[in-house]
Design an enzyme around this catalytic site. Sequence first.
Site, PDB file in Angstrom:
ATOM      1  N   LYS A 103      -3.994  13.232  -2.946  1.00 12.55           N
ATOM      2  CA  LYS A 103      -3.745  13.611  -1.553  1.00 12.55           C
ATOM      3  C   LYS A 103      -3.742  12.412  -0.606  1.00 12.55           C
ATOM      4  O   LYS A 103      -2.890  12.329   0.269  1.00 12.55           O
ATOM      5  CB  LYS A 103      -4.703  14.714  -1.086  1.00 12.55           C
ATOM      6  CG  LYS A 103      -6.154  14.382  -1.155  1.00 12.55           C
ATOM      7  CD  LYS A 103      -7.010  15.631  -0.979  1.00 12.55           C
ATOM      8  CE  LYS A 103      -8.466  15.276  -1.096  1.00 12.55           C
ATOM      9  NZ  LYS A 103      -8.839  14.727  -2.412  1.00 12.55           N
TER      10      LYS A 103
ATOM     11  N   THR B  10     -13.291   8.419   7.873  1.00 12.21           N
ATOM     12  CA  THR B  10     -14.496   9.161   8.242  1.00 12.21           C
ATOM     13  C   THR B  10     -15.683   8.884   7.322  1.00 12.21           C
ATOM     14  O   THR B  10     -16.770   9.396   7.554  1.00 12.21           O
ATOM     15  CB  THR B  10     -14.225  10.682   8.255  1.00 12.21           C
ATOM     16  OG1 THR B  10     -13.844  11.088   6.939  1.00 12.21           O
ATOM     17  CG2 THR B  10     -13.129  11.031   9.258  1.00 12.21           C
TER      18      THR B  10
ATOM     19  N   HIS C 237      -9.762   2.098  -1.024  1.00 17.51           N
ATOM     20  CA  HIS C 237      -8.868   2.647   0.003  1.00 17.51           C
ATOM     21  C   HIS C 237      -8.398   1.537   0.953  1.00 17.51           C
ATOM     22  O   HIS C 237      -7.220   1.483   1.311  1.00 17.51           O
ATOM     23  CB  HIS C 237      -9.567   3.763   0.785  1.00 17.51           C
ATOM     24  CG  HIS C 237      -9.475   5.096   0.120  1.00 17.51           C
ATOM     25  ND1 HIS C 237      -8.584   6.059   0.511  1.00 17.51           N
ATOM     26  CD2 HIS C 237     -10.171   5.625  -0.911  1.00 17.51           C
ATOM     27  CE1 HIS C 237      -8.729   7.131  -0.247  1.00 17.51           C
ATOM     28  NE2 HIS C 237      -9.693   6.894  -1.124  1.00 17.51           N
TER      29      HIS C 237
ATOM     30  N   ALA D 193      -8.079  -1.647   0.357  1.00 18.60           N
ATOM     31  CA  ALA D 193      -7.197  -2.598  -0.336  1.00 18.60           C
ATOM     32  C   ALA D 193      -5.767  -2.104  -0.441  1.00 18.60           C
ATOM     33  O   ALA D 193      -4.833  -2.909  -0.457  1.00 18.60           O
ATOM     34  CB  ALA D 193      -7.751  -2.899  -1.730  1.00 18.60           C
TER      35      ALA D 193
ATOM     36  N   ASP E  17      -8.584  10.421   7.082  1.00 19.20           N
ATOM     37  CA  ASP E  17      -8.998  10.574   5.693  1.00 19.20           C
ATOM     38  C   ASP E  17     -10.512  10.440   5.635  1.00 19.20           C
ATOM     39  O   ASP E  17     -11.013   9.330   5.740  1.00 19.20           O
ATOM     40  CB  ASP E  17      -8.317   9.526   4.815  1.00 19.20           C
ATOM     41  CG  ASP E  17      -8.348   9.868   3.338  1.00 19.20           C
ATOM     42  OD1 ASP E  17      -8.959  10.890   2.973  1.00 19.20           O
ATOM     43  OD2 ASP E  17      -7.763   9.110   2.553  1.00 19.20           O
TER      44      ASP E  17
END
Length: 186
Positions: free
Chosen positions: A14, A34, A49, A51, A83
């Site tokens: 996702k 978040t 995430h 990177a 996200d």
Amino acid sequence: MSVTLIVGGARSGKSALAERLARESGKEVVYLATAHTGDGEMGARIAHHRARRPAAWRTVEECLALAEVLRRECTPGRLVLVDCLTLWLTNLMLSGAEPLPETGELILPPGFARERAAFLDLFKAGLPGELVLVSNEVGMGIVPLGALTRRFVDEAGRLNQEVAAHAGRVILVAAGLPLVLKGAPC
């Protein structure tokens, strides 16, 4: 306000889909993260995430005051990618929640209802720009043991339903494959 909600299980793809939609939008992208580093394993997830995000994207990290940041960051010509909603929900629930000693029922902190309502009110008011929201679909498995985890599953399910009702597009991702449940194909 254009809203896309992307739901799926853990490691379903996702976030990768949300990032692809953001890249393909041609808009300025703000990545609203978040999560917060609570331990080494979560730190490694956050680093992974970070990177894979394009350097041109601006990252804003906020684990509680989501509505406030969205009011500031959603502007015409910009795509804001959040996200993820379930990490935000977890942060809200755990920021002062306490179980009742007699029953174990979870009493949520005073700020929970206020922050959740402020977030959902944004859809009624409308914001400029495009919003892509990532959330876990947690209600497709065994009912968890314990009051806290059952309450989390209930709250996440309710939140996803309310956001989906306002979203123009809802996409379920499983095994890296998107299934559009509502709105335009991706």
